[in-house]
Write a protein that holds these residues in place. Structure first.
Motif, PDB file in Angstrom:
ATOM      1  N   ARG A  87       0.848  -1.183   0.000  1.00 56.54           N
ATOM      2  CA  ARG A  87       0.000   0.000   0.000  1.00 56.54           C
ATOM      3  C   ARG A  87       0.885   1.234   0.000  1.00 56.54           C
ATOM      4  O   ARG A  87       2.037   1.180   0.447  1.00 56.54           O
ATOM      5  N   ALA A  88       0.371   2.315  -0.484  1.00 54.85           N
ATOM      6  CA  ALA A  88       1.125   3.563  -0.478  1.00 54.85           C
ATOM      7  C   ALA A  88       1.230   4.072   0.958  1.00 54.85           C
ATOM      8  O   ALA A  88       0.283   3.963   1.736  1.00 54.85           O
ATOM      9  N   THR A  89       2.385   4.587   1.310  1.00 56.20           N
ATOM     10  CA  THR A  89       2.601   5.138   2.647  1.00 56.20           C
ATOM     11  C   THR A  89       3.156   6.549   2.529  1.00 56.20           C
ATOM     12  O   THR A  89       3.773   6.889   1.526  1.00 56.20           O
ATOM     13  N   PRO A  90       2.958   7.361   3.559  1.00 53.05           N
ATOM     14  CA  PRO A  90       3.601   8.684   3.561  1.00 53.05           C
ATOM     15  C   PRO A  90       5.121   8.515   3.585  1.00 53.05           C
ATOM     16  O   PRO A  90       5.627   7.474   4.001  1.00 53.05           O
ATOM     17  N   PRO A  91       5.867   9.527   3.162  1.00 48.89           N
ATOM     18  CA  PRO A  91       7.331   9.444   3.191  1.00 48.89           C
ATOM     19  C   PRO A  91       7.859   9.164   4.598  1.00 48.89           C
ATOM     20  O   PRO A  91       7.282   9.618   5.594  1.00 48.89           O
ATOM     21  N   GLN A  92       8.947   8.412   4.678  1.00 49.52           N
ATOM     22  CA  GLN A  92       9.567   8.068   5.952  1.00 49.52           C
ATOM     23  C   GLN A  92      10.425   9.216   6.498  1.00 49.52           C
ATOM     24  O   GLN A  92      10.693   9.273   7.690  1.00 49.52           O
ATOM     25  N   GLN A  93      10.863  10.082   5.602  1.00 47.42           N
ATOM     26  CA  GLN A  93      11.763  11.171   5.996  1.00 47.42           C
ATOM     27  C   GLN A  93      11.145  12.004   7.111  1.00 47.42           C
ATOM     28  O   GLN A  93       9.992  12.391   7.065  1.00 47.42           O
ATOM     29  N   GLY A  94      11.930  12.234   8.142  1.00 49.88           N
ATOM     30  CA  GLY A  94      11.481  13.050   9.264  1.00 49.88           C
ATOM     31  C   GLY A  94      10.786  12.271  10.369  1.00 49.88           C
ATOM     32  O   GLY A  94      10.484  12.830  11.413  1.00 49.88           O
ATOM     33  N   LEU A  95      10.507  10.978  10.135  1.00 51.05           N
ATOM     34  CA  LEU A  95       9.852  10.167  11.162  1.00 51.05           C
ATOM     35  C   LEU A  95      10.893   9.495  12.054  1.00 51.05           C
ATOM     36  O   LEU A  95      11.948   9.097  11.572  1.00 51.05           O
ATOM     37  N   ASP A  96      10.578   9.358  13.337  1.00 50.63           N
ATOM     38  CA  ASP A  96      11.484   8.618  14.217  1.00 50.63           C
ATOM     39  C   ASP A  96      11.278   7.113  13.997  1.00 50.63           C
ATOM     40  O   ASP A  96      10.407   6.685  13.231  1.00 50.63           O
ATOM     41  N   GLU A  97      12.075   6.304  14.664  1.00 51.70           N
ATOM     42  CA  GLU A  97      12.062   4.866  14.437  1.00 51.70           C
ATOM     43  C   GLU A  97      10.686   4.239  14.684  1.00 51.70           C
ATOM     44  O   GLU A  97      10.188   3.454  13.878  1.00 51.70           O
ATOM     45  N   LEU A 114       4.875   1.619   8.236  1.00 46.03           N
ATOM     46  CA  LEU A 114       5.049   0.489   7.322  1.00 46.03           C
ATOM     47  C   LEU A 114       4.239  -0.748   7.701  1.00 46.03           C
ATOM     48  O   LEU A 114       4.316  -1.767   7.017  1.00 46.03           O
ATOM     49  N   ARG A 115       3.472  -0.670   8.777  1.00 46.53           N
ATOM     50  CA  ARG A 115       2.668  -1.820   9.181  1.00 46.53           C
ATOM     51  C   ARG A 115       1.728  -2.207   8.042  1.00 46.53           C
ATOM     52  O   ARG A 115       0.982  -1.374   7.534  1.00 46.53           O
ATOM     53  N   ASP A 116       1.835  -3.449   7.596  1.00 47.85           N
ATOM     54  CA  ASP A 116       1.021  -3.988   6.503  1.00 47.85           C
ATOM     55  C   ASP A 116       1.199  -3.233   5.184  1.00 47.85           C
ATOM     56  O   ASP A 116       0.288  -3.217   4.343  1.00 47.85           O
ATOM     57  N   ALA A 117       2.364  -2.626   4.983  1.00 51.48           N
ATOM     58  CA  ALA A 117       2.623  -1.890   3.747  1.00 51.48           C
ATOM     59  C   ALA A 117       2.975  -2.808   2.585  1.00 51.48           C
ATOM     60  O   ALA A 117       2.794  -2.441   1.433  1.00 51.48           O
TER      61      ALA A 117
END
Length: 76
Positions: free
Chosen positions: A1-11, A18-21
């Protein structure tokens, strides 16, 4: 599935994002018993993407997973 960008997110936020991505087929069910798979990632920061995909591959029966990373981002 499409997800928002990871940049700027903490761990933790990356893991939730990414759950079920990932799915291995449109129906989400495929078996790969005993297969070997290489995951190629351009930049690894926390490893959340690789971890999420590797879990999906293991559930499909993949026996051996290699991770090839071009660059490792520095973590704060």
């Amino acid at each position: 599935r499409a997800t928002p960008p990871q940049q700027g997110l903490d761990e933790r936020a990356r893991q939730r994002n990414l759950r079920d991505a990932f799915a291995l087929t449109k129906e989400g069910v495929v078996r790969l018993p005993g297969k070997s798979v290489a995951i190629v990632d351009d930049v690894m920061t926390t490893g959340a993407t690789v971890y999420s995909l590797a879990r999906r591959l293991r559930a499909a029966g993949v026996r051996h997973i290699e991770v090839w990373v071009v660059a490792r981002a520095a973590r704060d």
